[in-house]
Design a protein around this motif. Sequence first.
Motif, PDB file in Angstrom:
ATOM      1  N   PRO A  20       0.822  -1.199   0.000  1.00  0.00           N
ATOM      2  CA  PRO A  20       0.000   0.000   0.000  1.00  0.00           C
ATOM      3  C   PRO A  20       0.857   1.249   0.000  1.00  0.00           C
ATOM      4  O   PRO A  20       2.046   1.215   0.299  1.00  0.00           O
ATOM      5  CB  PRO A  20      -0.789  -0.125   1.309  1.00  0.00           C
ATOM      6  CG  PRO A  20       0.104  -0.924   2.192  1.00  0.00           C
ATOM      7  CD  PRO A  20       0.841  -1.869   1.298  1.00  0.00           C
ATOM      8  N   VAL A  21       0.225   2.375  -0.312  1.00  0.00           N
ATOM      9  CA  VAL A  21       0.935   3.652  -0.262  1.00  0.00           C
ATOM     10  C   VAL A  21       1.400   3.928   1.154  1.00  0.00           C
ATOM     11  O   VAL A  21       2.528   4.331   1.396  1.00  0.00           O
ATOM     12  CB  VAL A  21       0.018   4.782  -0.778  1.00  0.00           C
ATOM     13  CG1 VAL A  21       0.684   6.130  -0.614  1.00  0.00           C
ATOM     14  CG2 VAL A  21      -0.340   4.535  -2.244  1.00  0.00           C
ATOM     15  N   THR A  22       0.521   3.715   2.126  1.00  0.00           N
ATOM     16  CA  THR A  22       0.880   3.797   3.534  1.00  0.00           C
ATOM     17  C   THR A  22       0.970   2.383   4.079  1.00  0.00           C
ATOM     18  O   THR A  22       0.049   1.585   3.903  1.00  0.00           O
ATOM     19  CB  THR A  22      -0.180   4.595   4.313  1.00  0.00           C
ATOM     20  OG1 THR A  22      -0.230   5.916   3.806  1.00  0.00           O
ATOM     21  CG2 THR A  22       0.143   4.615   5.794  1.00  0.00           C
ATOM     22  N   GLU A  23       2.079   2.036   4.741  1.00  0.00           N
ATOM     23  CA  GLU A  23       2.248   0.680   5.249  1.00  0.00           C
ATOM     24  C   GLU A  23       1.211   0.416   6.330  1.00  0.00           C
ATOM     25  O   GLU A  23       1.199   1.071   7.370  1.00  0.00           O
ATOM     26  CB  GLU A  23       3.655   0.498   5.798  1.00  0.00           C
ATOM     27  CG  GLU A  23       3.956  -0.940   6.170  1.00  0.00           C
ATOM     28  CD  GLU A  23       5.378  -1.139   6.658  1.00  0.00           C
ATOM     29  OE1 GLU A  23       5.761  -2.296   6.886  1.00  0.00           O
ATOM     30  OE2 GLU A  23       6.093  -0.122   6.812  1.00  0.00           O
ATOM     31  N   LEU A  24       0.345  -0.563   6.073  1.00  0.00           N
ATOM     32  CA  LEU A  24      -0.766  -0.820   6.977  1.00  0.00           C
ATOM     33  C   LEU A  24      -0.465  -1.933   7.974  1.00  0.00           C
ATOM     34  O   LEU A  24      -1.233  -2.124   8.916  1.00  0.00           O
ATOM     35  CB  LEU A  24      -2.020  -1.180   6.168  1.00  0.00           C
ATOM     36  CG  LEU A  24      -2.522  -0.114   5.196  1.00  0.00           C
ATOM     37  CD1 LEU A  24      -3.805  -0.576   4.526  1.00  0.00           C
ATOM     38  CD2 LEU A  24      -2.738   1.213   5.901  1.00  0.00           C
ATOM     39  N   ALA A 456     -11.224  -7.611  16.385  1.00  0.00           N
ATOM     40  CA  ALA A 456     -11.102  -8.129  15.025  1.00  0.00           C
ATOM     41  C   ALA A 456     -10.283  -7.143  14.211  1.00  0.00           C
ATOM     42  O   ALA A 456     -10.431  -5.928  14.353  1.00  0.00           O
ATOM     43  CB  ALA A 456     -12.476  -8.327  14.399  1.00  0.00           C
ATOM     44  N   ASP A 457      -9.422  -7.685  13.350  1.00  0.00           N
ATOM     45  CA  ASP A 457      -8.545  -6.874  12.519  1.00  0.00           C
ATOM     46  C   ASP A 457      -8.614  -7.398  11.094  1.00  0.00           C
ATOM     47  O   ASP A 457      -8.217  -8.533  10.813  1.00  0.00           O
ATOM     48  CB  ASP A 457      -7.103  -6.967  13.065  1.00  0.00           C
ATOM     49  CG  ASP A 457      -6.125  -6.062  12.337  1.00  0.00           C
ATOM     50  OD1 ASP A 457      -5.979  -6.201  11.100  1.00  0.00           O
ATOM     51  OD2 ASP A 457      -5.494  -5.228  13.001  1.00  0.00           O
ATOM     52  N   TRP A 458      -9.137  -6.572  10.196  1.00  0.00           N
ATOM     53  CA  TRP A 458      -9.237  -6.954   8.772  1.00  0.00           C
ATOM     54  C   TRP A 458      -8.436  -5.953   7.962  1.00  0.00           C
ATOM     55  O   TRP A 458      -8.646  -4.752   8.060  1.00  0.00           O
ATOM     56  CB  TRP A 458     -10.699  -6.932   8.310  1.00  0.00           C
ATOM     57  CG  TRP A 458     -10.925  -7.622   6.981  1.00  0.00           C
ATOM     58  CD1 TRP A 458     -11.381  -8.891   6.777  1.00  0.00           C
ATOM     59  CD2 TRP A 458     -10.717  -7.065   5.676  1.00  0.00           C
ATOM     60  NE1 TRP A 458     -11.465  -9.170   5.435  1.00  0.00           N
ATOM     61  CE2 TRP A 458     -11.061  -8.069   4.728  1.00  0.00           C
ATOM     62  CE3 TRP A 458     -10.268  -5.840   5.211  1.00  0.00           C
ATOM     63  CZ2 TRP A 458     -10.967  -7.869   3.357  1.00  0.00           C
ATOM     64  CZ3 TRP A 458     -10.170  -5.639   3.828  1.00  0.00           C
ATOM     65  CH2 TRP A 458     -10.522  -6.637   2.926  1.00  0.00           C
ATOM     66  N   ARG A 459      -7.494  -6.426   7.168  1.00  0.00           N
ATOM     67  CA  ARG A 459      -6.696  -5.526   6.350  1.00  0.00           C
ATOM     68  C   ARG A 459      -6.197  -6.255   5.111  1.00  0.00           C
ATOM     69  O   ARG A 459      -5.956  -7.456   5.113  1.00  0.00           O
ATOM     70  CB  ARG A 459      -5.550  -4.925   7.146  1.00  0.00           C
ATOM     71  CG  ARG A 459      -4.505  -5.869   7.662  1.00  0.00           C
ATOM     72  CD  ARG A 459      -3.474  -5.138   8.526  1.00  0.00           C
ATOM     73  NE  ARG A 459      -4.015  -4.783   9.826  1.00  0.00           N
ATOM     74  CZ  ARG A 459      -3.538  -3.785  10.595  1.00  0.00           C
ATOM     75  NH1 ARG A 459      -2.518  -3.071  10.167  1.00  0.00           N
ATOM     76  NH2 ARG A 459      -4.067  -3.526  11.771  1.00  0.00           N
ATOM     77  N   ASP A 460      -6.072  -5.450   4.047  1.00  0.00           N
ATOM     78  CA  ASP A 460      -5.442  -5.936   2.829  1.00  0.00           C
ATOM     79  C   ASP A 460      -4.484  -4.857   2.344  1.00  0.00           C
ATOM     80  O   ASP A 460      -4.078  -3.991   3.125  1.00  0.00           O
ATOM     81  CB  ASP A 460      -6.489  -6.324   1.767  1.00  0.00           C
ATOM     82  CG  ASP A 460      -7.388  -5.157   1.362  1.00  0.00           C
ATOM     83  OD1 ASP A 460      -7.017  -3.981   1.622  1.00  0.00           O
ATOM     84  OD2 ASP A 460      -8.469  -5.404   0.795  1.00  0.00           O
ATOM     85  N   ALA A 461      -4.146  -4.885   1.056  1.00  0.00           N
ATOM     86  CA  ALA A 461      -3.141  -3.950   0.560  1.00  0.00           C
ATOM     87  C   ALA A 461      -3.636  -2.505   0.550  1.00  0.00           C
ATOM     88  O   ALA A 461      -2.822  -1.576   0.541  1.00  0.00           O
ATOM     89  CB  ALA A 461      -2.708  -4.355  -0.849  1.00  0.00           C
ATOM     90  N   GLU A 512      -7.854   3.279   0.998  1.00  0.00           N
ATOM     91  CA  GLU A 512      -7.305   3.968  -0.161  1.00  0.00           C
ATOM     92  C   GLU A 512      -8.393   4.044  -1.220  1.00  0.00           C
ATOM     93  O   GLU A 512      -8.933   3.014  -1.650  1.00  0.00           O
ATOM     94  CB  GLU A 512      -6.088   3.205  -0.703  1.00  0.00           C
ATOM     95  CG  GLU A 512      -5.016   2.891   0.337  1.00  0.00           C
ATOM     96  CD  GLU A 512      -4.184   4.086   0.707  1.00  0.00           C
ATOM     97  OE1 GLU A 512      -4.280   5.111   0.002  1.00  0.00           O
ATOM     98  OE2 GLU A 512      -3.444   4.010   1.702  1.00  0.00           O
ATOM     99  N   LEU A 513      -8.735   5.257  -1.677  1.00  0.00           N
ATOM    100  CA  LEU A 513      -9.869   5.460  -2.582  1.00  0.00           C
ATOM    101  C   LEU A 513      -9.472   5.477  -4.051  1.00  0.00           C
ATOM    102  O   LEU A 513     -10.329   5.365  -4.917  1.00  0.00           O
ATOM    103  CB  LEU A 513     -10.573   6.777  -2.238  1.00  0.00           C
ATOM    104  CG  LEU A 513     -11.125   6.899  -0.816  1.00  0.00           C
ATOM    105  CD1 LEU A 513     -11.703   8.288  -0.596  1.00  0.00           C
ATOM    106  CD2 LEU A 513     -12.161   5.822  -0.547  1.00  0.00           C
ATOM    107  N   ALA A 518      -7.289   9.039   0.251  1.00  0.00           N
ATOM    108  CA  ALA A 518      -7.517   8.026   1.277  1.00  0.00           C
ATOM    109  C   ALA A 518      -8.300   8.659   2.412  1.00  0.00           C
ATOM    110  O   ALA A 518      -8.140   9.856   2.710  1.00  0.00           O
ATOM    111  CB  ALA A 518      -6.200   7.462   1.797  1.00  0.00           C
ATOM    112  N   VAL A 519      -9.170   7.870   3.026  1.00  0.00           N
ATOM    113  CA  VAL A 519      -9.895   8.324   4.206  1.00  0.00           C
ATOM    114  C   VAL A 519      -9.484   7.447   5.385  1.00  0.00           C
ATOM    115  O   VAL A 519      -9.185   6.260   5.219  1.00  0.00           O
ATOM    116  CB  VAL A 519     -11.425   8.273   4.015  1.00  0.00           C
ATOM    117  CG1 VAL A 519     -11.870   9.288   2.990  1.00  0.00           C
ATOM    118  CG2 VAL A 519     -11.875   6.873   3.633  1.00  0.00           C
TER     119      VAL A 519
END
Length: 636
Positions: A20-24, A456-461, A512-513, A518-519
Amino acid sequence: MRTPALTLACLMASAAQAAPVTELNPTVVTASRTSHSLAEAPASMTVITAEQIRARGASNLLEALRGIPGLTLNGRQVGGRKTLSIRGAQDRHTLILIDGRRISASDDTIGHSDYQYGWVAMDQIERIEVVRGPMSALYGSEAVGGVINIITRKGAPQWHGSLSLRGDLGEGAAAEGHQMSAHLAGPLGGAFDLALGVEDQRRSPTPRPENTRLSDIEGQDRQSATLRLGFNPTDNQRLQLDVLRTDEKRRRHSQNVRLPGQPYFLDTYDLERRQDALTWQADWTALRSELRYSEAELDVSNSRTNNVAPTRPQMLRDKVWDGHVGFDLGERQSLIVGAEQRDEFLENAGLEGGSDSVTHKALYLQDEVLLADDWAMTLGARLDRHGIFGSETSPRAYLVWRASPQLVIKGGYGEAFRAPTLKQISPNYVGAEGPHSFLGNADVKPETSRSFEIGADWRDARSLYTATVFRNEIKDLIYTNLLRREGTRAIYQYDNISRARIDGLEIQLRRELGAGFAVASSLTFLDARDRDTDEKLTGRAEFSAMPSLEWQQGPWQARLEWEHVGNQTLKNSAGALKRAPEYNLVNLGGSYRFDHGLILRAGVRNATDLRLEDKSDLFGYAEESRTLWLGLEASF
């Protein structure tokens, strides 16, 4: 041989398709002293990066941390000072570390202070790891609400450096100032490396609009310097010396309402901070070891004009030996065994003989087990022995389940404690500098807590969504108990007289939009109550949030940030509990990155020029008025 943490991290890495643009999902270490991805760390955590600190134009730790889920700010009634609270616990229940090293905590030892937040220059920070929830199983006293670990910039295989200059321009008579810093790091030849950093920061006092002879917010002048000298005798060993020095002056224009004529005076505090540490780390293949000795010291002195008596000088010092070894038991289990000795010393004229000291000793154990390819468990316990009140045991258990490549479910239980300060537990202590007297009490017990959480933690790129519910029950809170009155003077004694229950929900999201947009947002819901009376605890907003809109396109970046602080219960001047109104702060920022490592940054803090006193006289602190800041950074 893989540890459970590395095995889970590899699973996550194989699922990721693009950065991602910002490392998540960065790597973190504070939750267990071992490396984990943020999503799979055995705790609720947030990471603040150096870029986020610079983009916000933060000049101190509180500004850098604002908006973190579960974190709120409380006023200290003096000079616009504020302290932070994690998950509704009091500010004294947060342990602050520098590269894993404990600092001398001033809060609740030096009244109305926020001095624990000014140890490190912002430009010397690589990242800040914030753990929300009890961590006494690893770190001992004070880690009741959580831990803030300030991780500083490291050395480098090649020489590089940076320079930074920023100026602040306030609205009307508001504070103005500047911040200048420099950093240099590289190899010295042979097996040595060096990192140096310096900073000079100045902010003038903010006068009150109604009476410019008084200050709404105190001014600050701070100079700091850091040195890190490393030596690598072999590929798997490192010896490191860290030296930190900070000199700071606080000044505000105040008024003595207890003397006839109510004279005005200049109130000045001189603060000297130092921390020295020598660390030896080694990887012996079969086990990993670390041994460290560190000293932290805070000296505080006060002077006042117009014949107003100053407060007593004070000095706090901690000397700490700590070490641990880590080793694997097969491919699915990793153990850490450690010990610590801390000699705490306080110099204050209110103590018998002018000073007092106590020794803390501790043993701790942590066991990380990979139960299955997608299940990991962390168990830990620490036994602390305090030289005055006795022993305290802090267990912890945490479970992490990777339900899918994107989803992690985790939760756990932990206990924590905070030892009484030397003032509180010294039977001969007498503090009588103001209109009240405070007496020590040898029977004071440590404050303790039990905490549960599940999240709960949900994340992708391109996105992340997290939610955590928690309950924190704190007992034996140390308050001041009114014993008697002698004329106009009230006599208080430290005692354990209160219990608290804090329920909460923390939410964080980012998406990321596309087209560079990004919001992001954090949201916190708190229900903090006195368990004996069921009354709301003061200084805890029931709801807070910080949504933001970000944009990046080529060398351009921009950010709009809206901070909402909801209704909270505060005490009025008569001591009655009242409901304070909600309020909002708006911040803007942007930057342009030139070639050759040059960045121009600018922003506006409190763009709507909100003044809390205009909303309610319940607020015992002030927010900085509308301030324009402009900065220039160069790296080479």
